[in-house]
Design an enzyme around this catalytic site. Sequence first.
Site, PDB file in Angstrom:
ATOM      1  CG  ASN A 227       5.155   1.101   1.899  1.00 16.99           C
ATOM      2  OD1 ASN A 227       5.472   1.165   3.079  1.00 16.99           O
ATOM      3  ND2 ASN A 227       3.952   0.682   1.500  1.00 16.99           N
TER       4      ASN A 227
ATOM      5  CG  ASP B  17      -2.181   3.538  -3.637  1.00 16.61           C
ATOM      6  OD1 ASP B  17      -3.029   3.496  -2.725  1.00 16.61           O
ATOM      7  OD2 ASP B  17      -1.336   4.434  -3.737  1.00 16.61           O
TER       8      ASP B  17
ATOM      9  CE  LYS C 235      14.241 -17.040  -7.295  1.00 14.42           C
ATOM     10  NZ  LYS C 235      15.578 -17.487  -6.947  1.00 14.42           N
TER      11      LYS C 235
ATOM     12  N   PRO D 237      -8.251  -2.507  -2.729  1.00 15.74           N
ATOM     13  CG  PRO D 237      -9.047  -3.882  -1.014  1.00 15.74           C
ATOM     14  CD  PRO D 237      -8.136  -3.863  -2.206  1.00 15.74           C
TER      15      PRO D 237
ATOM     16  CB  ILE E 102      -8.271   0.013   4.047  1.00 13.71           C
ATOM     17  CG1 ILE E 102      -7.628  -1.155   3.292  1.00 13.71           C
ATOM     18  CG2 ILE E 102      -8.775  -0.428   5.423  1.00 13.71           C
ATOM     19  CD1 ILE E 102      -6.284  -1.587   3.846  1.00 13.71           C
TER      20      ILE E 102
ATOM     21  CE  LYS F 222      -7.589   8.103   0.083  1.00 12.91           C
ATOM     22  NZ  LYS F 222      -6.867   6.852   0.209  1.00 12.91           N
TER      23      LYS F 222
HETATM   24  O1  PMT Z   1       5.596   3.567   9.566  1.00 16.02           O
HETATM   25  P1  PMT Z   1       6.586   4.712   9.720  1.00 16.02           P
HETATM   26  O2  PMT Z   1       7.968   4.336   9.213  1.00 16.02           O
HETATM   27  O3  PMT Z   1       6.616   5.250  11.123  1.00 16.02           O
HETATM   28  O4  PMT Z   1       6.117   5.891   8.766  1.00 16.02           O
HETATM   29  C1  PMT Z   1       4.921   6.567   9.041  1.00 16.02           C
HETATM   30  C2  PMT Z   1       4.145   6.881   7.746  1.00 16.02           C
HETATM   31  C3  PMT Z   1       4.964   7.821   6.868  1.00 16.02           C
HETATM   32  C4  PMT Z   1       3.862   5.591   6.963  1.00 16.02           C
HETATM   33  C5  PMT Z   1       2.795   7.522   8.202  1.00 16.02           C
HETATM   34  O5  PMT Z   1       3.047   8.679   8.949  1.00 16.02           O
HETATM   35  C6  PMT Z   1       1.936   7.884   7.007  1.00 16.02           C
HETATM   36  O6  PMT Z   1       2.037   8.946   6.423  1.00 16.02           O
HETATM   37  N1  PMT Z   1       1.024   6.949   6.639  1.00 16.02           N
HETATM   38  C7  PMT Z   1       0.173   7.045   5.430  1.00 16.02           C
HETATM   39  C8  PMT Z   1       0.922   6.468   4.272  1.00 16.02           C
HETATM   40  C9  PMT Z   1       0.114   6.443   2.990  1.00 16.02           C
HETATM   41  O7  PMT Z   1       0.023   5.417   2.373  1.00 16.02           O
HETATM   42  O8  PMT Z   1      -0.480   7.556   2.664  1.00 16.02           O
HETATM   43  P2  PMT Z   1      -1.384   7.769   1.313  1.00 16.02           P
HETATM   44  O9  PMT Z   1      -1.403   9.232   1.131  1.00 16.02           O
HETATM   45  O10 PMT Z   1      -0.881   6.943   0.185  1.00 16.02           O
HETATM   46  O11 PMT Z   1      -2.796   7.206   1.714  1.00 16.02           O
HETATM   47  C10 PMT Z   1      -3.831   8.050   2.218  1.00 16.02           C
HETATM   48  C11 PMT Z   1      -4.623   7.331   3.276  1.00 16.02           C
HETATM   49  O12 PMT Z   1      -5.346   6.259   2.684  1.00 16.02           O
HETATM   50  C12 PMT Z   1      -3.796   6.713   4.391  1.00 16.02           C
HETATM   51  O13 PMT Z   1      -4.511   6.882   5.585  1.00 16.02           O
HETATM   52  C13 PMT Z   1      -3.707   5.240   4.011  1.00 16.02           C
HETATM   53  O14 PMT Z   1      -3.592   4.400   5.155  1.00 16.02           O
HETATM   54  C14 PMT Z   1      -5.064   5.041   3.337  1.00 16.02           C
HETATM   55  N2  PMT Z   1      -5.090   4.003   2.304  1.00 16.02           N
HETATM   56  C15 PMT Z   1      -4.350   4.123   1.166  1.00 16.02           C
HETATM   57  C16 PMT Z   1      -4.459   3.153   0.176  1.00 16.02           C
HETATM   58  C17 PMT Z   1      -5.327   2.068   0.392  1.00 16.02           C
HETATM   59  N3  PMT Z   1      -5.440   1.117  -0.529  1.00 16.02           N
HETATM   60  N4  PMT Z   1      -6.043   1.965   1.497  1.00 16.02           N
HETATM   61  C18 PMT Z   1      -5.935   2.921   2.473  1.00 16.02           C
HETATM   62  O15 PMT Z   1      -6.600   2.814   3.505  1.00 16.02           O
END
Ligand code: PMT
Length: 401
Positions: free
Chosen positions: A210, A279, A289, A305, A307, A341
């Site tokens: 991403n 995810d 490849k 998972p 995290i 969460k």
């Molecule tokens: O890195 P930059 O370019 O500065 O951009 C910053 C950002 C936009 C990445 C940051 O501000 C941000 O929003 N980070 C969270 C991105 C995200 O994946 O959000 P989510 O809504 O999909 O996930 C929710 C939460 O679960 C997040 O805290 C994520 O770290 C956590 N997560 C998600 C999936 C996973 N498998 N494990 C996780 O821990």
Amino acid sequence: MKQLSNRHILLGVTGGIAAYKSAELIRRLKDHGADVRVVMTAAAMEFITPLTLQALSGNPVHTTMLDPAAEAGMGHIELARWADLILVAPATADFMARLANGRGDDLLTTLCLATPAAIALAPAMNQGMWRDAATQANVKTLQDRSITLFGPAAGEQACGDIGPGRMLEAEDLARHCAGLFNSRLLDGVQLTITAGPTREAIDPVRYISNHSSGKMGYALASAAADAGAQVTLISGPTNLPCPDRVNRIDVISAADMHGAAMAMMGECQIFIACAAVADYRPNNCADQKIKKDNDSMRIDLVRNPDIVSAVASHSRRPFTIGFAAETQDLLRYARGKLERKNLDMIVANDVANTSIGFNTNDNAVTVLTANGEQNIAQMGKSQLAAQLIQLIAQQFLNVQS
Ligand code: PMT
């Protein structure tokens, strides 16, 4: 010792309906040990009397530069020098515009120009006035001059509108003021941050990922180290240098990041999940490849998972903060993640707005807890990270005490 002991706070009150909260604010600041003097604008006196604020602060209230009696007691330049902090609460749109334009057309703006002290504003106005481009430009100008904004909060307004523009509650403002003086609030605290993207391999040369640059997470790591924390940064692939005084663990995939995060459990006291974790990952990573033999192809994906959920459900659970990056229905989805969460806080990031969020220098967020929410207006990621770390530290210390 009280957090504001021996601190001189000059409270500026401007003319908004939230001026009634200034009375409570004086009491809370004094509870925290501050010595408070009050300056009121002419409009503020339409909402609350100087007598009330004089009785609560225990000091004469200053209302005009042209009052010989007040000037004989403590002249306006002396007052500007007396302050360790000028807190303007409520700060109306008009006051912020005058301050942004460097006006000195009343006592309060003059004091703000003359003071060597830090200045903090607690905006309070109608949500349309707050959102207006002119107000937002003034906010940016003021923040670029290192003026701190506390809030505003979002919610129901005196005029019946719903949205951002409510002044923060008195106790929150008093704690934010204490936070400004306690830059090392997290002395010795073990803090882990995840940052950047993850890469999920399809074959030896391709991956799913991403747009995360890591800037937000790295800025948080730096701000946490400034606040005295022992910081471990678990970073996906980025081009950023490791911040000073931060221990970085490099990872590639979500599974690696999960493993590194779990290894911190036990010693970690605060966990901030800023990484944009994939995810899903390909079910199988091809050994060689993949050749383009067909017109189309399918990749089977399996869930990674979660995290931050694993951290928050750990038996030695740290104080846990997540981020929510959303392109629609930001606050509803963010609150859902906060609850699902099992997080202590979540930072809602509107990533549909291309001037903030992924791979930008600025950000703007709403911080949600079980009991409330607070907006942090658009600003550079470093400055925003410093404010977030103050908020996180205050909530963390509250839970500890
Ligand atoms: O890195 P930059 O370019 O500065 O951009 C910053 C950002 C936009 C990445 C940051 O501000 C941000 O929003 N980070 C969270 C991105 C995200 O994946 O959000 P989510 O809504 O999909 O996930 C929710 C939460 O679960 C997040 O805290 C994520 O770290 C956590 N997560 C998600 C999936 C996973 N498998 N494990 C996780 O821990």
